[in-house]
Design a protein around this motif. Structure first.
Motif, mmCIF file in Angstrom:
data_model
loop_
_atom_site.group_PDB
_atom_site.id
_atom_site.type_symbol
_atom_site.label_atom_id
_atom_site.label_comp_id
_atom_site.label_asym_id
_atom_site.label_seq_id
_atom_site.Cartn_x
_atom_site.Cartn_y
_atom_site.Cartn_z
ATOM 1 N N TYR A 88 5.099 -0.162 -4.425
ATOM 2 C CA TYR A 88 4.179 -1.063 -3.736
ATOM 3 C C TYR A 88 2.869 -0.319 -3.527
ATOM 4 C CZ TYR A 88 7.753 -4.516 -2.631
ATOM 5 O OH TYR A 88 8.711 -5.477 -2.716
ATOM 6 N N ARG A 89 1.769 -0.988 -3.837
ATOM 7 C CA ARG A 89 0.440 -0.389 -3.660
ATOM 8 C C ARG A 89 0.252 0.075 -2.208
ATOM 9 N NH1 ARG A 89 -4.140 -0.474 -6.602
ATOM 10 N NH2 ARG A 89 -3.238 -1.938 -8.089
ATOM 11 N N SER A 90 0.728 -0.712 -1.250
ATOM 12 C CA SER A 90 0.561 -0.355 0.168
ATOM 13 C C SER A 90 1.328 0.929 0.517
ATOM 14 C CB SER A 90 1.016 -1.502 1.064
ATOM 15 O OG SER A 90 2.370 -1.806 0.835
ATOM 16 N N ASP A 91 2.503 1.152 -0.096
ATOM 17 C CA ASP A 91 3.250 2.392 0.159
ATOM 18 C C ASP A 91 2.499 3.607 -0.366
ATOM 19 O OD1 ASP A 91 5.320 1.103 1.433
ATOM 20 O OD2 ASP A 91 6.620 1.045 -0.343
ATOM 21 N N ILE A 92 1.865 3.451 -1.514
ATOM 22 C CA ILE A 92 1.098 4.552 -2.086
ATOM 23 C C ILE A 92 -0.100 4.869 -1.202
ATOM 24 C CG2 ILE A 92 -0.296 5.272 -4.069
ATOM 25 C CD1 ILE A 92 1.602 3.392 -5.729
ATOM 26 N N GLU A 93 -0.789 3.824 -0.733
ATOM 27 C CA GLU A 93 -1.944 4.041 0.136
ATOM 28 C C GLU A 93 -1.543 4.716 1.445
ATOM 29 O OE1 GLU A 93 -3.523 0.086 0.253
ATOM 30 O OE2 GLU A 93 -4.560 0.333 -1.672
ATOM 31 N N LYS A 94 -0.417 4.302 2.024
ATOM 32 C CA LYS A 94 0.074 4.951 3.254
ATOM 33 C C LYS A 94 0.393 6.422 2.996
ATOM 34 C CE LYS A 94 2.144 0.765 5.091
ATOM 35 N NZ LYS A 94 3.427 0.068 5.275
ATOM 36 N N PHE A 95 1.064 6.698 1.872
ATOM 37 C CA PHE A 95 1.413 8.066 1.506
ATOM 38 C C PHE A 95 0.157 8.919 1.387
ATOM 39 C CE2 PHE A 95 1.990 11.273 -1.791
ATOM 40 C CZ PHE A 95 3.078 11.976 -1.293
ATOM 41 N N LEU A 96 -0.856 8.389 0.703
ATOM 42 C CA LEU A 96 -2.094 9.142 0.520
ATOM 43 C C LEU A 96 -2.816 9.362 1.842
ATOM 44 C CD1 LEU A 96 -3.391 7.469 -2.744
ATOM 45 C CD2 LEU A 96 -2.380 9.756 -2.511
ATOM 46 N N ASN A 97 -2.813 8.364 2.714
ATOM 47 C CA ASN A 97 -3.472 8.507 4.017
ATOM 48 C C ASN A 97 -2.804 9.576 4.876
ATOM 49 O OD1 ASN A 97 -5.543 6.670 3.612
ATOM 50 N ND2 ASN A 97 -4.295 4.945 4.300
ATOM 51 N N ARG A 98 -1.488 9.714 4.762
ATOM 52 C CA ARG A 98 -0.784 10.755 5.520
ATOM 53 C C ARG A 98 -1.154 12.150 5.014
ATOM 54 N NH1 ARG A 98 3.803 7.313 4.969
ATOM 55 N NH2 ARG A 98 4.549 8.671 3.325
ATOM 56 N N ARG A 99 -1.512 12.260 3.747
ATOM 57 C CA ARG A 99 -1.837 13.556 3.145
ATOM 58 C C ARG A 99 -3.322 13.890 3.229
ATOM 59 N NH1 ARG A 99 2.089 15.483 -0.840
ATOM 60 N NH2 ARG A 99 0.331 16.485 -1.814
ATOM 61 N N TYR A 100 -4.107 12.978 3.760
ATOM 62 C CA TYR A 100 -5.558 13.160 3.824
ATOM 63 C C TYR A 100 -5.910 14.340 4.710
ATOM 64 C CZ TYR A 100 -10.461 12.023 4.615
ATOM 65 O OH TYR A 100 -11.820 12.066 4.706
ATOM 66 N N VAL A 101 -6.749 15.213 4.197
ATOM 67 C CA VAL A 101 -7.196 16.374 4.961
ATOM 68 C C VAL A 101 -8.716 16.322 5.049
ATOM 69 C CG1 VAL A 101 -7.308 18.896 5.033
ATOM 70 C CG2 VAL A 101 -5.264 17.742 4.129
ATOM 71 N N ARG A 102 -9.233 16.330 6.266
ATOM 72 C CA ARG A 102 -10.678 16.277 6.466
ATOM 73 C C ARG A 102 -11.271 17.664 6.258
ATOM 74 N NH1 ARG A 102 -13.555 12.262 8.841
ATOM 75 N NH2 ARG A 102 -11.651 11.332 9.609
ATOM 76 N N ALA A 103 -12.363 17.724 5.526
ATOM 77 C CA ALA A 103 -13.013 19.008 5.257
ATOM 78 C C ALA A 103 -13.567 19.611 6.546
ATOM 79 C CB ALA A 103 -14.141 18.831 4.248
ATOM 80 N N LYS A 104 -13.464 20.928 6.677
ATOM 81 C CA LYS A 104 -14.003 21.622 7.860
ATOM 82 C C LYS A 104 -15.491 21.838 7.668
ATOM 83 C CE LYS A 104 -9.720 23.972 8.870
ATOM 84 N NZ LYS A 104 -9.058 25.264 9.041
ATOM 85 N N LYS A 105 -16.227 21.738 8.779
ATOM 86 C CA LYS A 105 -17.688 21.936 8.730
ATOM 87 C C LYS A 105 -18.048 23.376 8.915
ATOM 88 C CE LYS A 105 -18.907 17.353 10.228
ATOM 89 N NZ LYS A 105 -19.673 16.560 11.117
#
Length: 105
Positions: A88-105
């Motif tokens: 499911y496209r929504s499962d992939i998007e959720k998976f990717l959002n959990r792995r998202y890492v914000r760049a440090k400034k």
């Protein structure tokens, strides 16, 4: 659910008239026939919506630019349809959002 609470347009589909006639001849009452047809059409409608959002493993890999081995290693939730894995496209998007890492400034 009572027949009068259902969408009358769905229940009056002309393609169902032959099936209605056969079910009435078999002794089924109109309310039971209406409930059965309504449930079947609701299921079909849900299936159409769900299938639009299903992706094959190859489609997921192409979308994300990854290999099949990476996809299997990530263990993204999936279902099996006819022995094939579908995502499911929504499962992939959720998976990717959990792995998202914000760049440090």
């Amino acid at each position: 659910m009572k027949a009068d609470a259902m969408d009358i347009q769905i229940l009056d589909d002309p393609n169902l008239s032959a099936a209605r006639t056969l079910l009435r001849a078999a002794g089924h009452d109109d309310e039971a026939i209406d409930r059965a047809f309504y449930a079947l059409q609701e299921w079909e409608r849900c299936a159409e919506v769900s299938l639009d959002n299903l992706l094959s493993a190859r489609e997921v890999c192409d979308w994300l630019g990854i290999s099949l081995s990476t996809l299997w290693r990530w263990e993204i939730p999936h279902i099996r349809v006819g022995g094939l894995r579908r995502f499911y496209r929504s499962d992939i998007e959720k998976f990717l959002n959990r792995r998202y890492v914000r760049a440090k400034k």
